[in-house]
Design a protein around this motif. Structure first.
Motif, mmCIF file in Angstrom:
data_model
loop_
_atom_site.group_PDB
_atom_site.id
_atom_site.type_symbol
_atom_site.label_atom_id
_atom_site.label_comp_id
_atom_site.label_asym_id
_atom_site.label_seq_id
_atom_site.Cartn_x
_atom_site.Cartn_y
_atom_site.Cartn_z
ATOM 1 N N THR A 313 0.828 -1.204 0.000
ATOM 2 C CA THR A 313 0.000 0.000 0.000
ATOM 3 C C THR A 313 0.858 1.248 0.000
ATOM 4 O O THR A 313 0.581 2.226 -0.706
ATOM 5 C CB THR A 313 -0.935 0.001 1.218
ATOM 6 O OG1 THR A 313 -1.810 -1.124 1.152
ATOM 7 C CG2 THR A 313 -1.762 1.281 1.270
ATOM 8 N N THR A 317 1.080 4.095 -2.943
ATOM 9 C CA THR A 317 0.814 5.504 -2.605
ATOM 10 C C THR A 317 1.958 6.398 -3.045
ATOM 11 O O THR A 317 1.746 7.477 -3.621
ATOM 12 C CB THR A 317 0.578 5.658 -1.103
ATOM 13 O OG1 THR A 317 -0.499 4.813 -0.698
ATOM 14 C CG2 THR A 317 0.237 7.104 -0.749
ATOM 15 N N ILE A 320 1.845 6.908 -6.692
ATOM 16 C CA ILE A 320 0.849 7.931 -7.019
ATOM 17 C C ILE A 320 1.451 9.317 -6.814
ATOM 18 O O ILE A 320 1.310 10.216 -7.654
ATOM 19 C CB ILE A 320 -0.411 7.751 -6.148
ATOM 20 C CG1 ILE A 320 -1.132 6.452 -6.523
ATOM 21 C CG2 ILE A 320 -1.345 8.956 -6.291
ATOM 22 C CD1 ILE A 320 -2.273 6.091 -5.591
ATOM 23 N N LEU A 362 -6.650 10.506 9.526
ATOM 24 C CA LEU A 362 -6.732 9.309 8.693
ATOM 25 C C LEU A 362 -7.070 8.074 9.536
ATOM 26 O O LEU A 362 -6.472 7.847 10.592
ATOM 27 C CB LEU A 362 -5.399 9.072 7.977
ATOM 28 C CG LEU A 362 -5.085 9.920 6.748
ATOM 29 C CD1 LEU A 362 -3.723 9.541 6.194
ATOM 30 C CD2 LEU A 362 -6.153 9.768 5.673
ATOM 31 N N LEU A 368 -7.386 3.383 1.057
ATOM 32 C CA LEU A 368 -7.887 4.374 0.111
ATOM 33 C C LEU A 368 -7.711 5.815 0.592
ATOM 34 O O LEU A 368 -7.223 6.664 -0.171
ATOM 35 C CB LEU A 368 -9.354 4.082 -0.225
ATOM 36 C CG LEU A 368 -9.979 5.016 -1.279
ATOM 37 C CD1 LEU A 368 -9.209 4.942 -2.594
ATOM 38 C CD2 LEU A 368 -11.456 4.648 -1.501
ATOM 39 N N PRO A 369 -8.084 6.160 1.835
ATOM 40 C CA PRO A 369 -7.867 7.544 2.275
ATOM 41 C C PRO A 369 -6.389 7.939 2.260
ATOM 42 O O PRO A 369 -6.051 9.080 1.921
ATOM 43 C CB PRO A 369 -8.429 7.550 3.705
ATOM 44 C CG PRO A 369 -9.417 6.448 3.725
ATOM 45 C CD PRO A 369 -8.842 5.392 2.842
ATOM 46 N N MET A 371 -4.132 6.792 0.177
ATOM 47 C CA MET A 371 -3.764 7.006 -1.224
ATOM 48 C C MET A 371 -4.282 8.351 -1.727
ATOM 49 O O MET A 371 -3.599 9.050 -2.472
ATOM 50 C CB MET A 371 -4.303 5.866 -2.087
ATOM 51 C CG MET A 371 -3.637 4.531 -1.837
ATOM 52 S SD MET A 371 -4.333 3.229 -2.894
ATOM 53 C CE MET A 371 -3.445 1.790 -2.286
ATOM 54 N N LEU A 372 -5.500 8.713 -1.335
ATOM 55 C CA LEU A 372 -6.061 10.004 -1.751
ATOM 56 C C LEU A 372 -5.236 11.162 -1.188
ATOM 57 O O LEU A 372 -5.000 12.164 -1.872
ATOM 58 C CB LEU A 372 -7.519 10.114 -1.295
ATOM 59 C CG LEU A 372 -8.521 9.196 -2.002
ATOM 60 C CD1 LEU A 372 -9.903 9.323 -1.380
ATOM 61 C CD2 LEU A 372 -8.579 9.522 -3.495
ATOM 62 N N LEU A 373 -4.787 11.007 0.040
ATOM 63 C CA LEU A 373 -3.935 12.032 0.628
ATOM 64 C C LEU A 373 -2.613 12.107 -0.129
ATOM 65 O O LEU A 373 -2.074 13.196 -0.362
ATOM 66 C CB LEU A 373 -3.679 11.725 2.108
ATOM 67 C CG LEU A 373 -3.007 12.853 2.900
ATOM 68 C CD1 LEU A 373 -3.944 14.041 3.036
ATOM 69 C CD2 LEU A 373 -2.592 12.365 4.286
ATOM 70 N N ALA A 375 -2.230 11.533 -3.257
ATOM 71 C CA ALA A 375 -2.498 12.247 -4.501
ATOM 72 C C ALA A 375 -2.433 13.753 -4.286
ATOM 73 O O ALA A 375 -1.884 14.499 -5.108
ATOM 74 C CB ALA A 375 -3.869 11.840 -5.052
ATOM 75 N N GLY A 376 -2.968 14.219 -3.156
ATOM 76 C CA GLY A 376 -2.895 15.639 -2.839
ATOM 77 C C GLY A 376 -1.463 16.107 -2.646
ATOM 78 O O GLY A 376 -1.076 17.190 -3.114
#
Length: 471
Positions: A313, A317, A320, A362, A368-369, A371-373, A375-376
């Motif tokens: 994971t 991340t 990404i 988090l 998923l959260p 990974m989204l962080l 991306a930011g």
């Protein structure tokens, strides 16, 4: 390369400084390639594997059991008789490496400005760092001290090489083009780091075994070794394609370059007081970038120890982050051409502030959260650093690039000291990584406020340079 013209020869005879020859595409490409080369170390080693790997090795040395299902262990190790919580060893090590660079990097910059040839300095620092990284192959069992020493060598050599590398930037582009050149180099660096990390992800995915902690450690170690090999191999391109750009203090100098470098550093420290606005920007940068680098260097440890995420994971991340950072650096570079570098950096710092606050909330064991962080982070990371580098190049007196970048590099690409120090202390006191991560808010707020207060156009003029149309 063409021979100097009669006018250039006459200028050299009078001033002792060669007239700059504009950099071509080949030279700029060679410069970009060192970002491609060294980003493997900052990404694969510092950002992903080293924190969790060295923390696990340190826990083994402390007598803990590691692996899935192992109980939490708060034992300590005692390097040099100092009691340190096993979970704090790596953050403290990062802080120590930066404290050591305070003494090494400015001297390296002064030597680079006085040396008639910079490329041998770049080669020496890069190959020393790559060699120490490859030597991570010997960090087995509970040899956490060996791992710590090799990291110190590699990280200091990494910083020293980037000091020399950054000092080429003012000779590669004029004031109005440096944001674009710096952003492009940073973007290519993130792409290179992402490519190697993707290869390592494939290897980890194919070769890992559920419940086999030793196999996980072995894969992490060899992934770091691959970063050292990558770093060394791709360093050959800038060494072949970059031209020498002797500093204004290098031509015609006699004597020991290292001794002269120490002497020149003393002169620089005194002379820097004549450029208080440059120092004001440098202070703001060192504060907000310390927060950025702490997030980068400790993200994996936060993910594994606090959020209990699997290594796969974390690698996804970071991938990404890397590939979005490639686009983010180019995007913010383009935005800087429209609204100015400082305004763009301030927007990026506001987004970093949101990232840190979001990280505190988090949920554990939720990929998923996280990974989204990530991306930011990717969208703002490359641009905020690349634009800071190019903006600082405008504030440096001509011929002092290496010396000033020696101080600048104290906090860059995975190296910081106050942030990891706070992080480690707060964990040792509270046993909470979440409280450690939220403490970084102060770095972004204070650094952003100080940056906004610096009169940059006046600072550039005071350094003897021509301000770009937009700042």
């Amino acid at each position: 390369m063409r021979a100097p013209t009669h006018t250039q020869e006459r200028t050299m005879a009078v001033t002792g400084t060669p007239t700059p020859v504009p950099a071509g595409k080949r030279e700029r490409t060679g410069w970009y390639f060192y970002d491609w080369a060294n980003s493997a170390f900052s990404t694969t080693v510092i950002t992903v594997f080293l924190g969790p790997f060295l923390t696990s090795v340190t826990k083994l040395a402390a007598g803990c059991t590691i692996g899935d299902g192992a109980p939490d262990c708060h034992a300590s190790v005692h390097p040099l008789g100092i009691t340190i919580a096993a979970g704090s060893f790596f953050p403290y090590l990062v802080s120590l490496s930066v404290l050591l660079t305070v003494f090494v990097l400015p001297v390296m910059g002064a030597v680079a400005d006085r040396a008639p040839r910079k490329k041998p300095l770049l080669a020496a620092a890069a190959f020393l760092g790559a060699g120490a990284t490859i030597a991570m192959a010997f960090v087995t069992g509970d040899r956490y001290l060996l791992g710590g020493i090799l990291f110190l060598i590699a990280n200091i050599a990494f910083g020293a090489s980037v000091v020399v590398y950054n000092s080429f930037l003012p000779q590669l582009a004029g004031p109005d083009d440096r944001d674009k050149i710096s952003s492009r180099g940073w973007a290519i660096g993130y792409l290179g780091g992402g490519v190697l990390l993707l290869l390592n992800l494939i290897a980890v995915t194919l070769l890992s075994e559920d419940g086999n902690t030793q196999r996980t450690l072995d894969l992490a170690r060899w992934s770091m070794v691959s970063a050292g090999i990558w770093w060394a191999a791709f360093t050959l391109f800038p060494l072949l394609w970059l031209r020498e750009h002797p500093g204004t203090h290098s031509t015609g100098q006699r004597g020991n370059v290292l001794t002269d470098g120490f002497r020149q550093l003393g002169h620089t420290l005194k002379a820097m007081r004549a450029y208080p606005l440059t120092l004001a920007f440098l202070g703001a940068y060192l504060i907000y970038n310390d927060g950025i680098q702490t997030v980068i260097s400790l993200a994996s440890q936060f993910g594994t120890e606090e959020l209990h995420l699997e290594q796969g994971t974390l690698i996804i991340t970071i991938l990404i982050v890397q590939f979005l950072a490639f686009g983010g650096a180019l995007l913010l570079g383009a935005l800087a051409n429209r609204i100015g570098a400082r305004t763009t950096i301030l927007i990026a710092l506001a987004l970093w502030l949101l990232v840190v606050i979001a990280a505190f909330w988090l949920p554990a064991e939720a990929p998923l959260p996280f990974m989204l962080l990530g991306a930011g982070i990717g969208l703002v990371m490359g641009g905020s650093q690349a634009l800071s580098r190019s903006l600082f190049s405008q504030l440096i007196p001509a011929g002092r690039e290496g010396e000033y970048y020696g101080f600048y590099e104290i906090s860059d690409k995975g190296t910081s000291w106050l942030g990891p120090l706070f992080f480690g202390l707060i964990f040792q006191i509270t046993n909470s990584y979440r409280l450690g991560i939220v403490s970084l808010v102060v770095f972004f707020v204070l650094g952003g406020v100080l940056l906004a207060l610096v009169p940059l156009r006046r600072a550039i003029t005071a350094a003897g340079n021509t301000p770009p149309k937009l700042i």
